[in-house]
Design an enzyme around this catalytic site. Structure first.
Site, PDB file in Angstrom:
ATOM      1  N   LEU A  55     -13.449 100.555  86.239  1.00  0.00           N
ATOM      2  CA  LEU A  55     -14.850 100.931  86.360  1.00  0.00           C
ATOM      3  C   LEU A  55     -14.884 102.385  86.821  1.00  0.00           C
ATOM      4  O   LEU A  55     -14.111 102.781  87.693  1.00  0.00           O
ATOM      5  CB  LEU A  55     -15.577 100.056  87.394  1.00  0.00           C
ATOM      6  CG  LEU A  55     -16.144  98.722  86.930  1.00  0.00           C
ATOM      7  CD1 LEU A  55     -16.721  97.964  88.131  1.00  0.00           C
ATOM      8  CD2 LEU A  55     -17.218  98.903  85.862  1.00  0.00           C
ATOM      9  N   ASP A  56     -15.786 103.180  86.237  1.00  0.00           N
ATOM     10  CA  ASP A  56     -15.934 104.562  86.669  1.00  0.00           C
ATOM     11  C   ASP A  56     -16.347 104.615  88.135  1.00  0.00           C
ATOM     12  O   ASP A  56     -16.977 103.667  88.641  1.00  0.00           O
ATOM     13  CB  ASP A  56     -16.989 105.276  85.829  1.00  0.00           C
ATOM     14  CG  ASP A  56     -16.538 105.482  84.393  1.00  0.00           C
ATOM     15  OD1 ASP A  56     -15.317 105.519  84.173  1.00  0.00           O
ATOM     16  OD2 ASP A  56     -17.411 105.595  83.513  1.00  0.00           O
ATOM     17  N   PRO A  57     -16.047 105.702  88.829  1.00  0.00           N
ATOM     18  CA  PRO A  57     -16.453 105.817  90.244  1.00  0.00           C
ATOM     19  C   PRO A  57     -17.950 105.597  90.455  1.00  0.00           C
ATOM     20  O   PRO A  57     -18.353 104.980  91.443  1.00  0.00           O
ATOM     21  CB  PRO A  57     -16.032 107.239  90.608  1.00  0.00           C
ATOM     22  CG  PRO A  57     -14.864 107.518  89.721  1.00  0.00           C
ATOM     23  CD  PRO A  57     -15.183 106.831  88.415  1.00  0.00           C
ATOM     24  N   MET A  58     -18.784 106.075  89.521  1.00  0.00           N
ATOM     25  CA  MET A  58     -20.235 105.907  89.657  1.00  0.00           C
ATOM     26  C   MET A  58     -20.660 104.449  89.584  1.00  0.00           C
ATOM     27  O   MET A  58     -21.666 104.038  90.174  1.00  0.00           O
ATOM     28  CB  MET A  58     -20.938 106.702  88.562  1.00  0.00           C
ATOM     29  CG  MET A  58     -22.457 106.658  88.610  1.00  0.00           C
ATOM     30  SD  MET A  58     -23.229 107.428  87.158  1.00  0.00           S
ATOM     31  CE  MET A  58     -23.098 106.094  85.957  1.00  0.00           C
ATOM     32  N   ALA A  59     -19.903 103.644  88.838  1.00  0.00           N
ATOM     33  CA  ALA A  59     -20.295 102.269  88.565  1.00  0.00           C
ATOM     34  C   ALA A  59     -19.990 101.342  89.733  1.00  0.00           C
ATOM     35  O   ALA A  59     -19.119 101.605  90.563  1.00  0.00           O
ATOM     36  CB  ALA A  59     -19.587 101.764  87.315  1.00  0.00           C
TER      37      ALA A  59
END
Length: 319
Positions: A55-59
């Site tokens: 998962l991307d850091p933002m997610a």
């Protein structure tokens, strides 16, 4: 230190062995998937921890971790379908296709200018079996180097389209918003269900392009990976509490995880023994590529490939 002093020092109790199994984490924003794996290694007191898809850091949302022997299951879980809720901003394009990157183009947009018919047609064009070009800042390797690293180095990267399936792309809410400098934009709250390898931020980018106004992702939450939902996941804080006071993180046993995710072949004693010797057994589910072989005592014995008349072990789990 004298021998008597060393003998008097209280011994630190060894932490109990973390069981083999899956841990479902509700990943916090700002953490990389590797950060979560590192934290779990400390909580579970083992180096054998991996994840089934980044998962991307933002997610935020469901991150499936495998502990000890269950790391061998992750290969088969990576390909599971996934569900997300997301917010898409129409009217701005960014270099990363999400809110983490700089704005590359802006088109003022009000709710009145966005017709329901145009939105529905654009969503429909991105539903079903589609060809999707991944975001240029994805982790896909180009000549041995991650695409995002090439972009950060100033290169222009053009990735090849790949076939993906968007089985659900539903708009939940449409509302007016504005950028920090006051430009009008439109935000959409959506839910999508997609096959593995689909980039939701690429859906946001392509939706904006289809509408001629640009678009990018401003929020993303993974709510399901295969059979595992957000309701089954725990925060890192909760998991840390479980592991405190000499305890261990709560895991989903391997047999349960496999039975929840794959077709089950219930072995008899003779079949279990044959698999243990590396022999093939008759397929119980002809045509299935991934089958959970459950031993008579209830443990996961193997993952089988039953596409042929006889089953081939893809991985075994000795007792």
């Amino acid at each position: 230190m004298s021998e008597s002093a060393a003998q008097q020092r209280p011994r630190r109790e060894a932490r109990p062995q973390t069981p083999d199994g899956l841990v479902l984490v509700d990943k916090p924003a700002g953490w990389t998937s590797h950060d979560v794996v590192g934290r779990m290694r400390r909580l579970a007191n083992t180096r054998r921890v991996g994840h089934a898809g980044t998962l991307d850091p933002m997610a935020t949302g469901v991150l499936v971790l495998g502990v000890n022997k269950a790391t061998k299951l992750l290969t088969f879980l990576v390909g599971c379908d996934k569900e997300y809720t997301a917010t898409i901003r129409l009217g701005q394009t960014t270099i990363t296709d999400d809110a983490e990157g700089g704005v590359t183009a802006s088109t003022p947009l009000t709710r009145a200018e966005l017709s329901d018919e145009a939105l529905a047609a654009a969503v429909a064009s991105l539903s079903g079996d589609i060809e999707q070009v991944p975001s240029s800042v994805s982790a896909i390797k180009v000549d041995g180097k991650r695409s995002y690293a090439r972009v950060r180095g100033g290169e222009d990267v053009a990735l090849a389209a790949r076939s993906v399936t968007v089985s659900r792309f539903e708009v939940l809410d449409v509302r007016e918003a504005s950028t920090d400098d006051g430009m009008p934009v439109v935000d959409l709250d959506v839910v999508v269900e997609v096959t593995s390898g689909t980039y939701v931020r690429a859906l946001a980018r392509d939706l904006g392009a289809a509408l001629g106004v640009g678009g990018h992702l401003t929020a993303l939450r993974r709510t399901r990976v295969g059979a595992f939902t957000l309701e089954d996941a725990a925060t890192l804080e909760t998991i840390a509490e479980q592991a405190g006071h000499g305890g261990v993180p709560r895991v989903i046993p391997m047999a349960q995880a496999a039975a929840d995710s794959f077709v089950v072949h219930d072995l008899d004693a003779e079949e279990e023994r044959a698999l243990g010797y590396g022999q093939r057994i008759a397929s119980a589910h002809r045509g299935e590529e991934t089958v959970a072989a459950i031993a008579p005592d209830g443990r996961l014995a193997a993952i089988l490939d039953e596409r042929a008349a006889t089953a081939k072990s893809r991985v075994t789990f000795p007792a």
